[in-house]
Design a protein around this motif. Structure first.
Motif, PDB file in Angstrom:
ATOM      1  N   GLN A  75      35.804  33.995  22.038  1.00 51.53           N
ATOM      2  CA  GLN A  75      37.076  33.692  21.380  1.00 51.53           C
ATOM      3  C   GLN A  75      38.221  34.459  22.049  1.00 51.53           C
ATOM      4  O   GLN A  75      39.288  33.917  22.311  1.00 51.53           O
ATOM      5  CB  GLN A  75      36.971  34.066  19.902  1.00 51.53           C
ATOM      6  N   SER A  76      37.977  35.749  22.285  1.00 51.71           N
ATOM      7  CA  SER A  76      38.958  36.529  23.058  1.00 51.71           C
ATOM      8  C   SER A  76      38.514  36.380  24.499  1.00 51.71           C
ATOM      9  O   SER A  76      37.450  36.804  24.852  1.00 51.71           O
ATOM     10  CB  SER A  76      38.891  37.983  22.647  1.00 51.71           C
ATOM     11  N   PHE A  77      39.318  35.774  25.319  1.00 54.54           N
ATOM     12  CA  PHE A  77      38.865  35.234  26.598  1.00 54.54           C
ATOM     13  C   PHE A  77      38.065  36.207  27.456  1.00 54.54           C
ATOM     14  O   PHE A  77      37.270  35.808  28.278  1.00 54.54           O
ATOM     15  CB  PHE A  77      40.063  34.704  27.381  1.00 54.54           C
ATOM     16  N   ASN A  78      38.289  37.533  27.261  1.00 53.36           N
ATOM     17  CA  ASN A  78      37.543  38.533  28.032  1.00 53.36           C
ATOM     18  C   ASN A  78      37.768  38.414  29.535  1.00 53.36           C
ATOM     19  O   ASN A  78      36.850  38.635  30.313  1.00 53.36           O
ATOM     20  CB  ASN A  78      36.027  38.444  27.769  1.00 53.36           C
ATOM     21  N   LEU A  79      38.992  38.043  29.947  1.00 56.66           N
ATOM     22  CA  LEU A  79      39.281  37.989  31.388  1.00 56.66           C
ATOM     23  C   LEU A  79      39.696  39.381  31.851  1.00 56.66           C
ATOM     24  O   LEU A  79      40.307  40.138  31.102  1.00 56.66           O
ATOM     25  CB  LEU A  79      40.412  36.996  31.667  1.00 56.66           C
ATOM     26  N   LEU A  80      39.367  39.706  33.094  1.00 58.13           N
ATOM     27  CA  LEU A  80      39.782  40.996  33.638  1.00 58.13           C
ATOM     28  C   LEU A  80      41.192  40.852  34.206  1.00 58.13           C
ATOM     29  O   LEU A  80      41.442  40.026  35.078  1.00 58.13           O
ATOM     30  CB  LEU A  80      38.808  41.465  34.721  1.00 58.13           C
ATOM     31  N   PRO A  81      42.157  41.678  33.700  1.00 59.12           N
ATOM     32  CA  PRO A  81      43.565  41.500  34.032  1.00 59.12           C
ATOM     33  C   PRO A  81      43.909  41.740  35.500  1.00 59.12           C
ATOM     34  O   PRO A  81      44.874  41.183  36.004  1.00 59.12           O
ATOM     35  CB  PRO A  81      44.285  42.526  33.139  1.00 59.12           C
ATOM     36  N   THR A  82      43.110  42.562  36.177  1.00 59.53           N
ATOM     37  CA  THR A  82      43.443  42.886  37.574  1.00 59.53           C
ATOM     38  C   THR A  82      42.942  41.825  38.549  1.00 59.53           C
ATOM     39  O   THR A  82      43.278  41.858  39.722  1.00 59.53           O
ATOM     40  CB  THR A  82      42.836  44.238  37.977  1.00 59.53           C
ATOM     41  N   LEU A  83      42.135  40.910  38.073  1.00 57.89           N
ATOM     42  CA  LEU A  83      41.568  39.894  38.962  1.00 57.89           C
ATOM     43  C   LEU A  83      42.312  38.569  38.834  1.00 57.89           C
ATOM     44  O   LEU A  83      42.863  38.260  37.773  1.00 57.89           O
ATOM     45  CB  LEU A  83      40.090  39.666  38.631  1.00 57.89           C
ATOM     46  N   THR A  84      42.322  37.788  39.907  1.00 57.29           N
ATOM     47  CA  THR A  84      42.897  36.447  39.849  1.00 57.29           C
ATOM     48  C   THR A  84      41.974  35.535  39.042  1.00 57.29           C
ATOM     49  O   THR A  84      40.831  35.894  38.748  1.00 57.29           O
ATOM     50  CB  THR A  84      43.037  35.841  41.257  1.00 57.29           C
ATOM     51  N   ALA A  85      42.507  34.355  38.720  1.00 58.96           N
ATOM     52  CA  ALA A  85      41.693  33.371  37.999  1.00 58.96           C
ATOM     53  C   ALA A  85      40.413  33.079  38.778  1.00 58.96           C
ATOM     54  O   ALA A  85      39.315  33.082  38.212  1.00 58.96           O
ATOM     55  CB  ALA A  85      42.499  32.089  37.785  1.00 58.96           C
ATOM     56  N   ARG A  86      40.557  32.862  40.094  1.00 59.55           N
ATOM     57  CA  ARG A  86      39.372  32.547  40.912  1.00 59.55           C
ATOM     58  C   ARG A  86      38.348  33.687  40.845  1.00 59.55           C
ATOM     59  O   ARG A  86      37.144  33.448  40.679  1.00 59.55           O
ATOM     60  CB  ARG A  86      39.789  32.306  42.368  1.00 59.55           C
ATOM     61  N   GLU A  87      38.844  34.928  40.955  1.00 63.56           N
ATOM     62  CA  GLU A  87      37.932  36.083  40.930  1.00 63.56           C
ATOM     63  C   GLU A  87      37.267  36.227  39.567  1.00 63.56           C
ATOM     64  O   GLU A  87      36.082  36.579  39.479  1.00 63.56           O
ATOM     65  CB  GLU A  87      38.687  37.361  41.297  1.00 63.56           C
ATOM     66  N   ASN A  88      38.021  35.954  38.499  1.00 59.04           N
ATOM     67  CA  ASN A  88      37.427  35.996  37.166  1.00 59.04           C
ATOM     68  C   ASN A  88      36.327  34.951  37.029  1.00 59.04           C
ATOM     69  O   ASN A  88      35.279  35.219  36.443  1.00 59.04           O
ATOM     70  CB  ASN A  88      38.502  35.764  36.095  1.00 59.04           C
ATOM     71  N   ILE A  89      36.591  33.761  37.586  1.00 58.89           N
ATOM     72  CA  ILE A  89      35.637  32.652  37.445  1.00 58.89           C
ATOM     73  C   ILE A  89      34.306  32.992  38.122  1.00 58.89           C
ATOM     74  O   ILE A  89      33.237  32.708  37.589  1.00 58.89           O
ATOM     75  CB  ILE A  89      36.240  31.348  38.013  1.00 58.89           C
ATOM     76  N   THR A  90      34.379  33.639  39.283  1.00 59.57           N
ATOM     77  CA  THR A  90      33.128  33.891  40.022  1.00 59.57           C
ATOM     78  C   THR A  90      32.546  35.276  39.743  1.00 59.57           C
ATOM     79  O   THR A  90      31.478  35.605  40.258  1.00 59.57           O
ATOM     80  CB  THR A  90      33.344  33.736  41.549  1.00 59.57           C
ATOM     81  N   LEU A  91      33.210  36.067  38.884  1.00 57.60           N
ATOM     82  CA  LEU A  91      32.763  37.449  38.655  1.00 57.60           C
ATOM     83  C   LEU A  91      31.293  37.580  38.226  1.00 57.60           C
ATOM     84  O   LEU A  91      30.560  38.378  38.828  1.00 57.60           O
ATOM     85  CB  LEU A  91      33.674  38.142  37.625  1.00 57.60           C
ATOM     86  N   PRO A  92      30.849  36.830  37.197  1.00 57.53           N
ATOM     87  CA  PRO A  92      29.449  37.014  36.798  1.00 57.53           C
ATOM     88  C   PRO A  92      28.482  36.728  37.947  1.00 57.53           C
ATOM     89  O   PRO A  92      27.460  37.406  38.085  1.00 57.53           O
ATOM     90  CB  PRO A  92      29.260  36.001  35.662  1.00 57.53           C
ATOM     91  N   MET A  93      28.832  35.745  38.799  1.00 56.59           N
ATOM     92  CA  MET A  93      27.963  35.428  39.931  1.00 56.59           C
ATOM     93  C   MET A  93      28.053  36.529  40.987  1.00 56.59           C
ATOM     94  O   MET A  93      27.046  36.897  41.595  1.00 56.59           O
ATOM     95  CB  MET A  93      28.351  34.084  40.535  1.00 56.59           C
ATOM     96  N   ASP A  94      29.263  37.061  41.204  1.00 58.97           N
ATOM     97  CA  ASP A  94      29.419  38.148  42.175  1.00 58.97           C
ATOM     98  C   ASP A  94      28.594  39.359  41.751  1.00 58.97           C
ATOM     99  O   ASP A  94      27.898  39.974  42.573  1.00 58.97           O
ATOM    100  CB  ASP A  94      30.898  38.547  42.297  1.00 58.97           C
ATOM    101  N   ILE A  95      28.669  39.668  40.438  1.00 61.86           N
ATOM    102  CA  ILE A  95      27.915  40.819  39.922  1.00 61.86           C
ATOM    103  C   ILE A  95      26.417  40.574  40.097  1.00 61.86           C
ATOM    104  O   ILE A  95      25.664  41.475  40.446  1.00 61.86           O
ATOM    105  CB  ILE A  95      28.249  41.059  38.426  1.00 61.86           C
TER     106      ILE A  95
END
Ligand code: ADP
Ligand code: ADP
Length: 232
Positions: free
Chosen positions: A92-112
C-alpha cells in the motif's frame, strides 16, 4: 491447479489474555492464472492471510503451499529465496527507494538477488504500465499513480508466478486506481500471472475473477459460489 493454498491455517498474535486470533482454521485455494480479491471488514484477517500465503509471516497452526511445495516449516533463507524468485508484492505504501530512479527501483529485487531481468519481459511490463518516459525519474518526481505503477512494475519484473497486492488502490485517486486495476487485470489476462489482492473496496474487487470474504478470521463467503457450478 492452485498457485497457493492453505489447510487449517490459524494465526494467533500474542498470548494469554491479550491473544488475538487473526485467522481461524482457514482453507483457501488460490487458482492459477486468476485474479482473486480478498475482502472483509478492517481487522478480519485479510493482511494476515496474505502475509501467511506469501511466507512473510509464520503460522500458528495449519499448512500453506505455494504451487505444490509446502512452505510451512521452511527456514528463513529458503523463504527469502522463494519470495525473491516466485513472488511479487505491491504494498500500500509503495516502498520505493527515494535515491534510486524508477528503473533502478523496478530492477532492485532482481539486482539484490543477482538475477538478470529478461529484457523482453521487462519491456512488456514497462510498456503495459506506461512507464517508458519516466524510467530515469526519482520517486519524488513522480505522481502517486506513477509511483504505484513503478511499485507494480517492480513486483512483476522478475515474472513471478504469484503477485500479492495489499490495498493497492488505497492511496490512489479514482482514475489512477482504475488504471492500476486494469494493469493487474492485464497481468492476469495477457501476461498469465496469478494475482491476489486485498481490498475493502467493492469497486476494486469487481475487477477480480473471484472474491473471498473474510470475517473474524474465517472465510464466510466466496463469489462466484464454487458449489453453484454443478447446477449450471
Ligand atoms: P485486516 O487486514 O483485515 O484489517 P489484519 O490481518 O491486519 O486484518 O488483522 C487481523 C487481526 O489481527 C486484527 O484483530 C489485528 O488487530 C490483529 N493483528 C494483526 N497484526 C498484529 C500484530 N502484529 N500483533 C498483534 N495483533 C495483530
Ligand atoms: P531488505 O532485506 O534489506 O529489506 P529486500 O531484498 O527485502 O531488502 O528488499 C529490497 C527492496 O525491494 C524493498 O524495498 C522491498 O520492498 C523490495 N522488494 C523485495 N522483494 C520484492 C518483491 N518480491 N516484489 C516487490 N518488491 C520487493
Amino acid at each position: 491447479r492452485t498457485a497457493a493454498r492453505t489447510r487449517g491455517l490459524s494465526k494467533t498474535y500474542g498470548s494469554g489474555e491479550t491473544a488475538v486470533t487473526a485467522l481461524d482454521s482457514v482453507d483457501v485455494d488460490i487458482r492459477e492464472g486468476r485474479f482473486t480479491a480478498v475482502m472483509g471488514p478492517s481487522g478480519s484477517g485479510k493482511s494476515t492471510l496474505m502475509y501467511c500465503l506469501a511466507g512473510l509471516d509464520t503460522v500458528t497452526d495449519g499448512r500453506v503451499w505455494i504451487d505444490d511445495r509446502e512452505i510451512t516449516g521452511l527456514g528463513d533463507a529458503e523463504l527469502t529465496r522463494l519470495r525473491r524468485d516466485e513472488i511479487g508484492f505491491v504494498f500500500q505504501s509503495f516502498n520505493l527507494l527515494p535515491t534510486l530512479t524508477a528503473r533502478e527501483n523496478i530492477t532492485l529485487p532482481m539486482d539484490i538477488g543477482g538475477r538478470e531481468p529478461d529484457p523482453e519481459w521487462l519491456d512488456t511490463v514497462i510498456d503495459t504500465l506506461r512507464l517508458r518516459d519516466r524510467l530515469e525519474h526519482r520517486p519524488t518526481q513522480l505522481s502517486g499513480g506513477q509511483q504505484q505503477r513503478v511499485a507494480c512494475a517492480r513486483a512483476l519484473a522478475s515474472r513471478p508466478k504469484l503477485v500479492f497486492a495489499d490495498e493497492p488502490t488505497g492511496n490512489l485517486d479514482s482514475r489512477s486506481g482504475l488504471e492500476l486495476l486494469g494493469f493487474l487485470r492485464r497481468a492476469v489476462d495477457e501476461l498469465g500471472q496469478t494475482v491476489v489482492m486485498v481490498t475493502h473496496d467493492p469497486g476494486a474487487a469487481a475487477h477480480a475473477d473471484l472474491v473471498l470474504y473474510l470475517a473474524d478470521g474465517r472465510i464466510v463467503d466466496e463469489m462466484p459460489d464454487p458449489t453453484a457450478e454443478a447446477v449450471l
